[in-house]
Design a protein around this motif. Sequence first.
Motif, short mmCIF file in Angstrom:
data_model
loop_
_atom_site.label_atom_id
_atom_site.label_comp_id
_atom_site.label_asym_id
_atom_site.label_seq_id
_atom_site.Cartn_x
_atom_site.Cartn_y
_atom_site.Cartn_z
N ARG A 1 -12.19 2.41 -8.36
CA ARG A 1 -11.34 3.61 -8.53
C ARG A 1 -11.61 4.24 -9.90
O ARG A 1 -12.22 3.60 -10.77
CB ARG A 1 -9.87 3.22 -8.42
CG ARG A 1 -9.51 2.84 -6.99
CD ARG A 1 -8.03 2.73 -6.81
NE ARG A 1 -7.73 2.40 -5.42
CZ ARG A 1 -6.53 2.41 -4.90
NH1 ARG A 1 -5.49 2.73 -5.64
NH2 ARG A 1 -6.34 2.11 -3.62
N ASP B 1 0.83 -1.22 0.00
CA ASP B 1 0.00 0.00 0.00
C ASP B 1 0.86 1.27 0.00
O ASP B 1 1.99 1.26 0.47
CB ASP B 1 -0.92 -0.04 1.23
CG ASP B 1 -2.05 0.97 1.13
OD1 ASP B 1 -2.38 1.38 -0.01
OD2 ASP B 1 -2.60 1.36 2.18
N GLY B 2 0.27 2.35 -0.52
CA GLY B 2 0.91 3.67 -0.43
C GLY B 2 1.48 4.20 -1.74
O GLY B 2 2.13 5.25 -1.75
N ARG C 1 -0.08 7.81 -2.62
CA ARG C 1 0.43 8.89 -1.76
C ARG C 1 1.90 9.15 -2.03
O ARG C 1 2.35 10.29 -2.06
CB ARG C 1 0.21 8.53 -0.28
CG ARG C 1 -1.20 8.89 0.21
CD ARG C 1 -1.51 8.21 1.51
NE ARG C 1 -1.70 6.77 1.33
CZ ARG C 1 -1.62 5.87 2.29
NH1 ARG C 1 -1.34 6.26 3.51
NH2 ARG C 1 -1.82 4.60 2.04
MG MG Z 1 -4.08 2.44 -0.52
#
Ligand code: MG
Length: 253
Positions: free
Chosen positions: A72, A21-22, A25
């Motif tokens: 998404r 994850d990430g 960002r």
């Molecule tokens: Mg995420």
Amino acid sequence: MSLKDKLDLQRLPRHIAIIMDGNGRWAKERGQDRLYGHHEGVESVRNIVETCAELGIGYLTLYAFSTENWDRPVYEVNGIMELLVNTIRMEVNTLSKNNIRLSVIGDMDMLPPQAQREMEEAIALTSPNTGLNLIMALSYSARWEIVNAARKIALDAKNGALDPAAVTPEVWDKYLCTAGLPDPELMIRTSGECRISNFLLYQLAYAELYFTDTRWPDFRNEHLYQAILNYQTRERRFGKTSDQIQQNEEIIS
Ligand code: MG
Ligand code: IPE
Ligand code: IPE
């Protein structure tokens, strides 16, 4: 002493599962589009797969795309699917060379036809390999998996192929996507979120959970060693008392 040298090679987890994850960002923090983060995340996948193969880890499950991720924006979903197709195509020979066996868990029917074909070819090509088992969780969610398993069990019971009284945890395991795989002992999630997000809800029952703030595109072998070292400090009690676990270890050693 390097982090790698500190690892107790006799007590490595047999199965590591990672929520990668990430990416979004990470890209935004650099003023870039979210897709840039997904592209950069591929390098982390390469590095971690290679590291697990080197260490002799038996199974590595990577959560790459959830059932919910279909919601998404279309642009991002299409970008991820394209990246998936290109990555598999580019990496399949390296997987073979490193004796890595690829498999997939998830609702493959949801994937675009080209992605399905690439995956099927790569799975077939790497099926004779006997080293690391790399399991990609793609269009996967644990609720989808559990409901699916319940449906198949109900059908077998209705058809007389299965006696409801004979449904044990061992029988139940056979109806999951992870049939034949040991449960993960260590589950890592990157990017600072401390949740499971519909990943292997049943199989993680006794996994040690490790959360790190490192975003997935920054995650490399040293971070993995850190996670394994942390895992090796844990006492896994499985409901027993600490005294019982220690007595058992004394008997074994
Ligand atoms: Mg995420
Ligand atoms: C993980 O990174 C990759 C996928 C879910 C496909 P994210 O895309 O979730 O990145 P963040 O969490 O929004 O930063
Ligand atoms: C979980 O990450 C799924 C993957 C890493 C593939 P998400 O980014 O989709 O999870 P939430 O939305 O933060 O819970």
